[in-house]
Enzyme design. Structure first.
Site, short mmCIF file in Angstrom:
data_model
loop_
_atom_site.label_atom_id
_atom_site.label_comp_id
_atom_site.label_asym_id
_atom_site.label_seq_id
_atom_site.Cartn_x
_atom_site.Cartn_y
_atom_site.Cartn_z
N ILE A 249 0.71 -1.32 0.05
CA ILE A 249 -0.02 -0.07 0.02
C ILE A 249 0.87 1.46 0.02
CG2 ILE A 249 -0.17 0.20 2.39
CD1 ILE A 249 -3.09 0.25 0.10
N LYS B 84 3.77 1.52 2.48
CA LYS B 84 4.46 1.94 3.87
C LYS B 84 5.54 2.23 3.88
CE LYS B 84 3.13 -2.20 5.71
NZ LYS B 84 2.47 -2.65 4.42
N LYS C 113 12.49 -1.96 10.38
CA LYS C 113 11.55 -2.75 9.68
C LYS C 113 11.64 -4.35 10.39
CE LYS C 113 8.73 -4.76 6.51
NZ LYS C 113 7.52 -4.36 6.18
N SER D 238 9.26 -10.12 5.51
CA SER D 238 9.05 -11.30 4.59
C SER D 238 9.32 -10.69 3.18
CB SER D 238 7.72 -11.94 4.85
OG SER D 238 6.60 -11.21 4.51
N GLU E 79 8.22 0.58 10.88
CA GLU E 79 7.31 0.10 9.83
C GLU E 79 6.80 -1.42 10.27
OE1 GLU E 79 8.51 -0.43 5.56
OE2 GLU E 79 6.67 -1.61 5.32
N GLY F 199 2.64 -6.05 6.27
CA GLY F 199 1.21 -6.06 5.87
C GLY F 199 0.31 -5.10 6.45
N1 LIG Z 1 3.33 8.02 -3.64
C1 LIG Z 1 4.04 6.89 -4.65
N2 LIG Z 1 4.69 7.36 -5.60
C2 LIG Z 1 5.45 6.37 -6.07
N3 LIG Z 1 5.54 5.41 -6.02
C3 LIG Z 1 5.07 4.76 -4.90
C4 LIG Z 1 4.19 5.47 -3.98
N4 LIG Z 1 3.76 4.64 -3.12
C5 LIG Z 1 4.17 3.46 -3.06
N5 LIG Z 1 4.94 3.50 -4.46
C6 LIG Z 1 5.62 2.18 -5.18
O1 LIG Z 1 4.58 1.12 -4.83
C7 LIG Z 1 5.34 0.15 -4.48
C8 LIG Z 1 4.91 -0.51 -3.08
O2 LIG Z 1 5.02 0.28 -1.84
P1 LIG Z 1 5.60 0.02 -0.70
O3 LIG Z 1 6.61 -1.13 -1.01
O4 LIG Z 1 6.22 1.25 0.10
O5 LIG Z 1 4.34 -0.95 -0.08
P2 LIG Z 1 4.42 -1.41 1.44
O6 LIG Z 1 3.26 -1.14 2.24
O7 LIG Z 1 5.54 -1.17 2.37
O8 LIG Z 1 4.54 -3.00 1.13
P3 LIG Z 1 4.81 -4.29 2.28
O9 LIG Z 1 3.23 -4.78 2.64
O10 LIG Z 1 5.46 -5.42 1.26
O11 LIG Z 1 5.68 -3.71 3.10
C9 LIG Z 1 6.86 0.22 -4.36
O12 LIG Z 1 7.40 -0.04 -5.57
C10 LIG Z 1 6.88 1.76 -4.12
O13 LIG Z 1 8.13 2.44 -4.53
MG LIG Z 2 7.03 -2.35 3.00
#
Ligand SMILES: Nc1ncnc2c1ncn2[C@@H]1O[C@H](COP(=O)(O)OP(=O)(O)OP(=O)(O)O)[C@@H](O)[C@H]1O
Ligand SMILES: [Mg+2]
Length: 225
Positions: A13, A15, A37, A41, A117, A120
């Site tokens: 999403i 994070k 973090k 996983s 962080e 999920g």
């Molecule tokens: N505002 C944004 N602008 C550009 N790219 C983004 C933006 N938000 C997220 N992304 C991209 O979307 C993808 C998913 O985001 P991210 O990895 O931060 O999610 P997450 O919630 O941390 O996932 P996880 O549950 O695996 O930890 C990544 O490639 C990230 O770089």
């Molecule tokens: Mg993440």
């Protein structure tokens, strides 16, 4: 010293993106920011720079070494599954009490602001009996709820919010992060969530060209934490 838990309405999403973008924002302000973090996983040891802890270390300006990874992400698992399942694939388990102790020690050692962080969404299982929600409640940290703008995101976000509130965990802010290829307007989604999330600041972050790019929503969020 304070610490903030970055959670989300689901996986993928934003994070890590929001956490790293906040690190850049605070570093521009000269703050001495730290990040964890603890549970990661889908970690590929051959490409640590692409992992969540690797991205956070880069934002912090730290080298991605084995020691640094051990310090900010001690529970790393290869399978891209929920943490309980990913750990089980390796014959391992996340000891909840040890996880809490690790977080408490890092919070106590932080010099300024510590961003943690999660993993999920708010109710992803960590072990057979605990979810991320139990983790946030046990270390009693304020949280930021990262949400999306895809069709269905409003319901997912309000469901996550209801789960947090049921445990008296009112998030300090909800960050609606623009979902890729979404036909739903970002600002309209944020306004709708705000109508149902009385008392919580709701911010909208569009897709950014880089994780280090400044944006008013990140500045506003940094001011709130
Ligand atoms: N505002 C944004 N602008 C550009 N790219 C983004 C933006 N938000 C997220 N992304 C991209 O979307 C993808 C998913 O985001 P991210 O990895 O931060 O999610 P997450 O919630 O941390 O996932 P996880 O549950 O695996 O930890 C990544 O490639 C990230 O770089
Ligand atoms: Mg993440």
């Amino acid at each position: 010293v304070s610490a903030i838990f970055i959670t989300g309405s689901g996986t993928d999403i934003g994070k890590t993106f929001v956490t790293a973008a906040l690190i850049h924002e605070y570093r521009r302000r000269g703050r001495s920011i730290a990040a964890l973090k603890p549970v990661a996983s889908g970690f590929d040891p051959a490409a640590p720079e692409a992992s969540d802890p690797g991205i956070l270390l880069s934002a912090l300006g730290d080298a991605i070494t084995r020691e640094a990874l051990d310090q900010i992400a001690p529970w790393r698992f290869r399978a891209p599954l929920s943490p309980d399942m990913a750990a089980a694939r390796e014959g391992a388990a996340i000891d909840f009490a040890t996880l809490l102790q690790f977080c408490r020690e890092c919070i106590a050692a932080a010099r300024d602001l510590l961003l943690i962080e999660g993993v999920g969404g708010v109710m992803v299982p960590l072990d057979p009996t605990h979810t991320v929600l139990d983790w946030i409640a046990a270390i009693s940290l304020p949280s930021v709820l990262v949400a999306g703008s895809y069709l269905g995101a409003v319901s997912h976000t309000l469901t996550a919010l209801a789960a947090l509130r049921q445990r008296d965990l009112q998030p300090r802010a909800i960050l609606v992060n623009e979902s890729p290829d979404s036909g739903v307007a970002l600002d309209e989604t944020a306004a709708t969530i705000a109508r149902f999330a009385a008392g919580i600041p709701v911010l909208a972050l569009p897709r950014l060209p880089s994780i280090a790019a400044p944006h008013p929503a990140l500045q506003h969020l940094a001011d709130l934490l």
